[in-house]
Design an enzyme around this catalytic site. Sequence first.
Site, PDB file in Angstrom:
ATOM      1  N   GLU A  54     -17.458 -19.943  -4.881  1.00 44.97           N
ATOM      2  CA  GLU A  54     -18.126 -21.240  -4.766  1.00 44.97           C
ATOM      3  C   GLU A  54     -17.391 -22.308  -5.565  1.00 44.97           C
ATOM      4  OE1 GLU A  54     -21.557 -18.144  -4.798  1.00 44.97           O
ATOM      5  OE2 GLU A  54     -19.486 -18.323  -5.530  1.00 44.97           O
ATOM      6  N   ALA A 164       0.143  19.395   6.386  1.00 44.75           N
ATOM      7  CA  ALA A 164       1.461  19.912   5.999  1.00 44.75           C
ATOM      8  C   ALA A 164       1.703  21.210   6.744  1.00 44.75           C
ATOM      9  CB  ALA A 164       1.533  20.152   4.486  1.00 44.75           C
ATOM     10  N   TRP A 172       7.520  13.275   7.684  1.00 44.12           N
ATOM     11  CA  TRP A 172       6.287  12.458   7.826  1.00 44.12           C
ATOM     12  C   TRP A 172       5.563  12.909   9.083  1.00 44.12           C
ATOM     13  CZ3 TRP A 172       4.982   9.539   3.833  1.00 44.12           C
ATOM     14  CH2 TRP A 172       5.969   9.093   2.974  1.00 44.12           C
ATOM     15  N   ARG A 186      -4.705   0.380   0.994  1.00 40.83           N
ATOM     16  CA  ARG A 186      -4.656   0.550  -0.460  1.00 40.83           C
ATOM     17  C   ARG A 186      -4.895  -0.790  -1.165  1.00 40.83           C
ATOM     18  NH1 ARG A 186       0.775   4.212  -1.700  1.00 40.83           N
ATOM     19  NH2 ARG A 186      -0.021   6.224  -0.930  1.00 40.83           N
ATOM     20  N   THR A 198      -1.993  17.287  -5.109  1.00 45.69           N
ATOM     21  CA  THR A 198      -1.192  16.281  -4.408  1.00 45.69           C
ATOM     22  C   THR A 198      -0.225  15.603  -5.373  1.00 45.69           C
ATOM     23  OG1 THR A 198      -2.923  15.873  -2.765  1.00 45.69           O
ATOM     24  CG2 THR A 198      -1.310  14.115  -3.112  1.00 45.69           C
ATOM     25  N   ASP A 202       3.677  16.118  -4.365  1.00 46.16           N
ATOM     26  CA  ASP A 202       4.329  14.980  -3.716  1.00 46.16           C
ATOM     27  C   ASP A 202       4.997  14.008  -4.683  1.00 46.16           C
ATOM     28  OD1 ASP A 202       3.325  16.094  -1.430  1.00 46.16           O
ATOM     29  OD2 ASP A 202       1.726  14.619  -1.146  1.00 46.16           O
ATOM     30  N   LEU A 206       1.766   6.013  -5.506  1.00 46.99           N
ATOM     31  CA  LEU A 206       0.441   5.488  -5.133  1.00 46.99           C
ATOM     32  C   LEU A 206       0.365   3.971  -5.239  1.00 46.99           C
ATOM     33  CD1 LEU A 206      -1.899   8.157  -6.833  1.00 46.99           C
ATOM     34  CD2 LEU A 206      -0.929   8.158  -4.517  1.00 46.99           C
ATOM     35  N   ARG A 209       3.567  -0.931  -1.163  1.00 45.85           N
ATOM     36  CA  ARG A 209       4.965  -1.323  -1.024  1.00 45.85           C
ATOM     37  C   ARG A 209       5.201  -2.089   0.273  1.00 45.85           C
ATOM     38  NH1 ARG A 209       4.657   3.773  -2.875  1.00 45.85           N
ATOM     39  NH2 ARG A 209       5.138   4.796  -0.895  1.00 45.85           N
TER      40      ARG A 209
END
Length: 366
Positions: A54, A164, A172, A186, A198, A202, A206, A209
């Site tokens: 506002e 996987a 991928w 994200r 994870t 991996d 996180l 990008r």
Amino acid sequence: MTQSDDRFMAMALSLGRRGQGRTWPNPAVGCVIVRSGRVVGRGWTQPGGRPHAEAVALAQAGPAAEGATAYVSLEPCAHTGQTPPCAQALIDAGVARVVAAIGDSDPRVSGQGFAMLRAAGIKVTTGVCMDEAGFDHEGFFLRTEQGRPFVTLKLAASFDGRIATGSGQSKWITGPEARRAVHAMRARHDAVMVGAGTARADDPSLTVRDLGIEAQPARVVVSRHLDLPLMSSLARSARDVPLFLCHGHSADAERIRAWEGVGATLLSCGALGTQLDPHDVLQQLGQVGMTRVFCEGGSALAATLLAHDLVDELVGFTAGVAIGAEGLPSIGALGIGALPDAPRFDLIETRTIGADILHRWKRPQS
């Protein structure tokens, strides 16, 4: 209520979404000031939660706000915090009418913002685009009412639900367009969360990008024993992008000190059997101010959240590839023996993203 009310409120809601992921612990609100059918001011909650929507819209409108209608995606605040009440700012600006999508459940505001406006002679209309606003602000409401953030569970899987291969290869399964869409998702959450498995397998960063995003969401790792590598991407970037580690009360003190030393924030959570209690994990995240958390697995954490009815939205990316039974399932064991006991969600969107399919589901209304 008129067609123009719907149109201008849809604009306010769209503006509010620009702030999602950047305003916590405050709600991401949008505001549009309209005079004689023309938009004279617009704004959304700024990074860090202030200035409020506002205030931004009124500053843009200036003297044109007098006699205008203000469209706000959430009831204007009525209390003085780090900024004066937005309800008073609207009164001081001389607006003639306020249209709000939904009331605020915060006890410092609930109904009081509307009461202030009406007491000043301003006409107040509520409930315009209420369902959409309720979904947009659900994280803020959940934190206010239940102490926990809204949880989006994202799963990117093969056609047969695998994340996987049997050897652990996962890059991928989905295409670049789907991965870009995930980064955009994200950015609209306060934090990105994964389980310890994870994080170990991996070594993810996180982060968001390739979208020109400066303010990154926080990162959350759920690890009962805090058995995470200190030479990881998360550890190296902990001083640059907030990192929260949810661990058990019995986690090794030396590990706790080591992670604190690299800049992480440690949250001690209670256990439930052999796992961390997901209710306590989310309560801890709520206490630090988080309203929207984007969970990207793995399979054990996904199963835990689903089993405890803590998932508010499901986002699935399905690729046209089959991996087979030896692959890792996207969701771990739920212990379901009867189909009626399986968690169910309502479909709200489906579309193609590159070569993959996006499907979004939300918790059924009770």
